[in-house]
Each structure stands twice: as structure tokens, then as C-alpha cells.
Design a protein around this motif. Structure first.
Motif, PDB file in Angstrom:
ATOM      1  N   GLY A 305       0.813  -1.213   0.000  1.00  0.00           N
ATOM      2  CA  GLY A 305       0.000   0.000   0.000  1.00  0.00           C
ATOM      3  C   GLY A 305       0.845   1.261   0.000  1.00  0.00           C
ATOM      4  N   PRO A 306       1.768   1.410   0.949  1.00  0.00           N
ATOM      5  CA  PRO A 306       2.643   2.596   0.931  1.00  0.00           C
ATOM      6  C   PRO A 306       3.486   2.711  -0.335  1.00  0.00           C
ATOM      7  CG  PRO A 306       2.713   1.546   3.079  1.00  0.00           C
ATOM      8  CD  PRO A 306       1.923   0.631   2.189  1.00  0.00           C
ATOM      9  N   ILE A 307       3.909   1.563  -0.891  1.00  0.00           N
ATOM     10  CA  ILE A 307       4.670   1.608  -2.146  1.00  0.00           C
ATOM     11  C   ILE A 307       3.819   2.223  -3.251  1.00  0.00           C
ATOM     12  CG2 ILE A 307       5.637   0.174  -4.003  1.00  0.00           C
ATOM     13  CD1 ILE A 307       6.628  -1.731  -1.798  1.00  0.00           C
ATOM     14  N   LYS A 314       3.821  10.508  -7.000  1.00  0.00           N
ATOM     15  CA  LYS A 314       4.794  11.082  -7.939  1.00  0.00           C
ATOM     16  C   LYS A 314       4.244  11.144  -9.362  1.00  0.00           C
ATOM     17  CE  LYS A 314       7.873  11.500  -4.727  1.00  0.00           C
ATOM     18  NZ  LYS A 314       8.191  12.854  -4.190  1.00  0.00           N
ATOM     19  N   THR A 315       3.432  10.190  -9.731  1.00  0.00           N
ATOM     20  CA  THR A 315       2.945  10.120 -11.119  1.00  0.00           C
ATOM     21  C   THR A 315       1.582  10.774 -11.313  1.00  0.00           C
ATOM     22  OG1 THR A 315       1.903   7.975 -10.725  1.00  0.00           O
ATOM     23  CG2 THR A 315       4.196   7.961 -11.485  1.00  0.00           C
ATOM     24  N   ALA A 321       1.495   4.275 -12.382  1.00  0.00           N
ATOM     25  CA  ALA A 321       1.912   3.566 -11.165  1.00  0.00           C
ATOM     26  C   ALA A 321       1.876   2.057 -11.381  1.00  0.00           C
ATOM     27  CB  ALA A 321       1.005   3.963 -10.004  1.00  0.00           C
ATOM     28  N   MET A 322       0.813   1.561 -12.015  1.00  0.00           N
ATOM     29  CA  MET A 322       0.705   0.128 -12.287  1.00  0.00           C
ATOM     30  C   MET A 322       1.814  -0.349 -13.217  1.00  0.00           C
ATOM     31  SD  MET A 322      -3.397  -0.719 -12.505  1.00  0.00           S
ATOM     32  CE  MET A 322      -4.017   0.819 -13.188  1.00  0.00           C
ATOM     33  N   ASP A 455      -6.083   9.744 -15.460  1.00  0.00           N
ATOM     34  CA  ASP A 455      -5.273  10.240 -14.350  1.00  0.00           C
ATOM     35  C   ASP A 455      -6.122  11.104 -13.412  1.00  0.00           C
ATOM     36  OD1 ASP A 455      -5.628  12.607 -15.732  1.00  0.00           O
ATOM     37  OD2 ASP A 455      -3.579  12.690 -16.481  1.00  0.00           O
ATOM     38  N   ASP A 456      -5.490  11.661 -12.379  1.00  0.00           N
ATOM     39  CA  ASP A 456      -6.225  12.416 -11.362  1.00  0.00           C
ATOM     40  C   ASP A 456      -6.907  13.654 -11.929  1.00  0.00           C
ATOM     41  OD1 ASP A 456      -5.439  10.548  -9.556  1.00  0.00           O
ATOM     42  OD2 ASP A 456      -4.398  11.930  -8.211  1.00  0.00           O
TER      43      ASP A 456
END
Length: 473
Positions: A305-307, A314-315, A321-322, A455-456
Motif C-alpha cells: 500500500g505505501p509503495i 509522484k505520477t 503507477a501500475m 489520471d487524477d
């Protein structure tokens, strides 16, 4: 006076819309995550790590027979998931669409798993195969109710993309707790109830699984009592036919990438786990490595989870991320294949680290399903959390059917003999399935997920449009 009432009603409606961006305390998130910890403790750990070797080495079922049995049951398991998700989307209870089925599914899963691992070695072969097939079907039906309801519930806890990511992190915390508990408590119970021996008995499996099932029910009760569905849909839209709803899911571009990623994840994870006990027992020569790897791997899952959260921060993109996580898994499994089997500390470290990347990947993918549900709602006007979650699970199980059939088929073809010294061909077969194949397929997953574009920034725009349209209640 009438104008005043209308003004108050408008304010209340606006508050209802804003309230879907709910933020939860760490305690609430932890209690939600415990539900998946229970799932791993009572079902996932035992099916992924012990089911195959229980059937071949304890019950005495031939690998070729087991190949046909598992392919049949797991194909059924995969096909029924979208149907189950659609039915859950149409459910209406005083506790919500999904919450009560989390609790009921956990109870039924614990019971059916006791039946599955309650088979006897002294039965006739036909009796053993028939019993395993029947109980396996019951277990996957119960597990589907539990897992699909749990995954669907997650997408309805909030509409905030960052909070969904945080909840998914805590979901993996629960997974890690479940894995640690199964890897240490479960396996030691298995040894205890087997008379203190690693020659595991049917009674040892039954009582170890029973205790883990009872703990799972307690964990899921905590989830049931501390979760609330805040994202809802109108009754009219919930009555649409399943076929039309499924068509909307398949026509959602981000969902296609989630499906592809889940298939790759299934191929990579389930094949590796299915032969891991064979790897420890016959290649490394020490089945007790499963205890160490189970505990450290559980902590690895906790770190997943933290990873994910770090890479995601960052992304600002779950897709990127995946992709990064898939690449890290590919490197890890390549190193595991190259590691000398006599170097047990290296085997332990890399096998445990693989659970970190697996945990991070699961966190990312299940966090993304809520975003996909928002996208589908904007495009089609339908809220389909259950169907989207179950379609994701279906895709992963497609990978599982393929790879477990391939794995048991390769074991049979290479000449595997239970409880005997294995030939070099069998050893190479086990090493290929536990490390090299996962490395190759993970690299393919890294390339595919680069094209996931939700993305976000795009997610925030989607939620904003849903609010303007009045679709979020």
C-alpha cells in the motif's frame, strides 16, 4: 415561507452531493481493510498456496485429473462473476446494496472451505474427486458473494480519487494482516493438527482452515459494522437489464485496460503461488520455508500500500503507477529465477518481496475501479460498481484458469510423482512456473498499462461533471 422551504431543500440537496467526498479516519479504513484480511485468511491463502498440493500429496489425486477438475471449476468461477456483480448492483436492503453480502459471504466461505479441506485420503478415488469438485464449487460461489460485495462496497465509500487510493492502501494492510496470520498462525496450526509433522494430514488441514474461517467471520463483522455506502443510484436506473449494463462496462475504454491488467495479474500471481509449495518442498528441500515466506510476505503485502501511494503521489496516474509496479515485479522474478536454490535467504527475500509488488499492484487496480465507475456513470448514466468490480475479478480469474491449467498440466507432462524425489525435468518445470513465466508476463503488463489515461486531473473533471448533472446523490 414557501421560498424559504425551497431554499433549505436546495441547501440539503447540495450537502448530499458534497457528502459523497467522504474522508475516513485511519481506524475506519483499517476496519474496512480487515474484511479483505479475513478473505485472505480463510480463502485466498489456502486456495492459492495449498489447494493443489493438498489434492496431489495428501488426498492422492493425480495431477492430470486435478488439471481437468480445476479448469472446469475455475472456468465456472470466472464466468459467474459478472452475473453476480450485476445482481448485487440490483440488490436493495436496509443496509445498502453490498454490505450485508460481505457478511453473509464471509460466513458461507468459511463453512464451504471447511468442507473442501475436510476430504479424506482413505476414500475411493471417485469419492475424493467428486467431493473436491462439489465443495470447490460451493467455495467459489460463497467467495464470489463475499469478494464481489466487498470490492463493490469500496467504490461506494467516497467519490474522492485520493481518498479511494488511501482506502485501497488500507485494504492491502488488511490483506497483509490476513497473509501474516495465515502464513504463521495457519501453517503452525496445520503442523500442530498434523501431529507436529510437515507430512500434513487431512485432519490438520480441516482444523487449521476452520480456525482461520472463524477469525475471518470476526474480521468481516468489523467491516460490516464500520462501512457506509454514500454513492447511490436511482431505483429506475438500477432496473436496467444485465446485458445492457454489461455492454456499457465493456464499451468503457479505461475498463478495457483494467481487464487487460487483471488478466496479466492473474497469470503472474496465481501460477507463481500454485507451485510455490512444490518449489519449497522439492526444489529447495525445505517445506518450512513456507512459514518464513508467509510471514515476511505478509509484511511485504503491508508495504504494498505505501509503495503504491508513493509511486502514485509522484505520477498522479494510477496507470503509470501500475506500469512501474509491473516492471519491478518482472525484475524481482527474473532475479528469483537466477537465484541458486541452495541460497535460502535469497529465495526467502525475493519470494517475500514479490508480495510487496503484488500488494502494490492490487492496491492500484482496485483503487482504479471506482474511477472507472465514475467514467461509466458520466458516459452512460449508470452506476455499476458491482459489475465493474466483478468484471475485473472475472478478468483476473481468466488469467488464473489459463495459468493453473497450464501449471498442473505441465507438472503432469513432466512426470511429477507425489511425495517422491523429482526428476530434473520436473524441477525445471516448477522453477519456470514459479519465477520465469511471471517475469515475462509482468514485463508485458508494464507495457500495456502505460496506455491507461484516466489520471487524477481527468478524474476530477469527471466528478465535477457528475455533480453538475446531479448524478451523485
Amino acid at each position: 415561507m414557501l421560498e424559504k422551504k425551497e431554499e433549505i431543500a436546495a441547501e440539503v440537496k447540495q450537502e448530499e452531493k458534497v457528502s459523497t467526498d467522504v474522508h475516513y479516519s485511519p481506524v475506519k479504513k483499517f476496519l474496512f481493510g480487515l474484511g479483505l484480511g479475513g478473505y485472505n485468511l480463510s480463502y485466498s491463502y489456502w486456495i492459492n498456496n495449498f489447494f493443489t498440493i493438498f489434492c496431489t500429496d495428501t488426498l492422492g489425486i493425480a495431477p492430470a485429473t486435478l488439471t481437468t477438475l480445476t479448469a472446469t471449476v475455475q472456468s465456472f468461477d470466472a464466468i459467474k462473476d459478472p452475473i453476480a456483480g450485476g445482481l448485487l448492483d440490483h440488490a436493495r436492503t436496509r443496509w445498502g446494496r453490498y454490505r450485508p453480502f460481505v457478511m453473509l459471504g464471509a460466513i458461507l466461505t468459511a463453512f464451504s472451505m471447511c468442507m473442501l479441506f475436510g476430504g479424506r485420503a482413505d476414500w475411493s478415488m471417485n469419492m475424493k474427486v467428486g467431493w473436491v469438485c462439489f465443495c470447490y464449487i460451493l467455495a467459489v460461489l460463497a467467495n464470489t458473494m463475499h469478494f464481489q460485495a466487498y470490492g463493490s462496497l469500496q467504490g461506494c465509500l467516497t467519490t474522492d480519487a485520493q481518498e479511494r487510493g488511501s482506502i485501497s492502501v488500507w485494504r492491502m494492510v488488511g490483506t497483509g494482516i490476513g497473509n501474516i496470520s495465515a502464513g504463521y498462525i495457519g501453517v503452525n496450526l496445520l503442523i500442530l493438527f498434523s501431529g507436529g509433522s510437515t507430512n500434513y494430514t487431512t485432519a490438520g488441514y480441516f482444523w487449521a482452515v476452520a480456525v482461520c474461517g472463524a477469525l475471518s467471520i470476526i474480521a468481516n463483522f468489523a467491516t460490516f459494522m464500520n462501512s457506509r455506502e454514500v454513492v447511490s443510484i436511482s431505483k429506475e436506473k438500477s432496473k436496467l437489464p444485465l446485458g445492457q449494463s454489461l455492454k456499457c462496462v465493456i464499451c468503457t475504454p479505461p475498463m478495457l485496460f483494467i481487464i487487460a491488467g487483471m488478466i496479466v495479474n492473474g497469470l503472474m500471481n496465481y501460477g507463481r503461488l500454485a507451485v510455490q509449495m512444490y518449489f519449497f518442498t522439492y526444489v529447495c528441500g525445505d517445506p518450512k520455508l513456507a512459514i518464513t515466506v508467509g510471514v515476511l510476505g505478509g509484511f511485504g503485502t503491508l508495504s504494498g500500500g505505501p509503495i503504491f501511494k508513493f509511486i502514485y503521489s509522484k505520477t498522479k496516474s494510477k496507470g503509470k503507477a501500475m506500469s512501474i509496479i509491473f516492471l519491478l515485479m518482472a525484475v524481482n522474478e527474473g532475479l528469483l529465477y537466477a537465484c541458486p536454490v541452495s541460497l535460502h535467504w535469497g529465495i526467502i527475500a525475493l519470494s517475500s518481496l514479490a508480495m510487496s509488488w503484488s500488494g502494490a499492484l492490487g492496491t492500484a487496480m482496485y483503487a482504479a475501479t471506482g474511477d472507472v465507475a465514475d467514467y461509466a456513470q458520466l458516459k452512460f448514466g449508470l452506476r455499476l460498481d458491482g459489475l465493474i468490480s466483478s468484471t475485473s475479478s472475472f478478468a483476473m480469474k481468466v488469467g488464473r484458469v489459463i495459468v493453473t491449467t497450464m501449471t498442473t498440466g505441465m507438472l503432469a507432462a513432466s512426470g511429477y510423482v507425489a511425495n517422491a524425489e523429482q526428476t530434473q525435468e520436473v524441477i525445471q518445470c516448477i522453477r519456470f512456473n514459479v519465477a520465469l513465466f511471471p517475469a515475462i508476463i509482468s514485463a508485458a503488463g508494464a507495457a500495456a498499462m502505460l496506455f491507461y489515461s484516466l489520471d487524477d486531473k481527468r478524474q476530477a473533471e469527471i466528478v465535477g461533471k457528475l455533480r453538475e448533472r446531479g448524478d451523485i446523490a
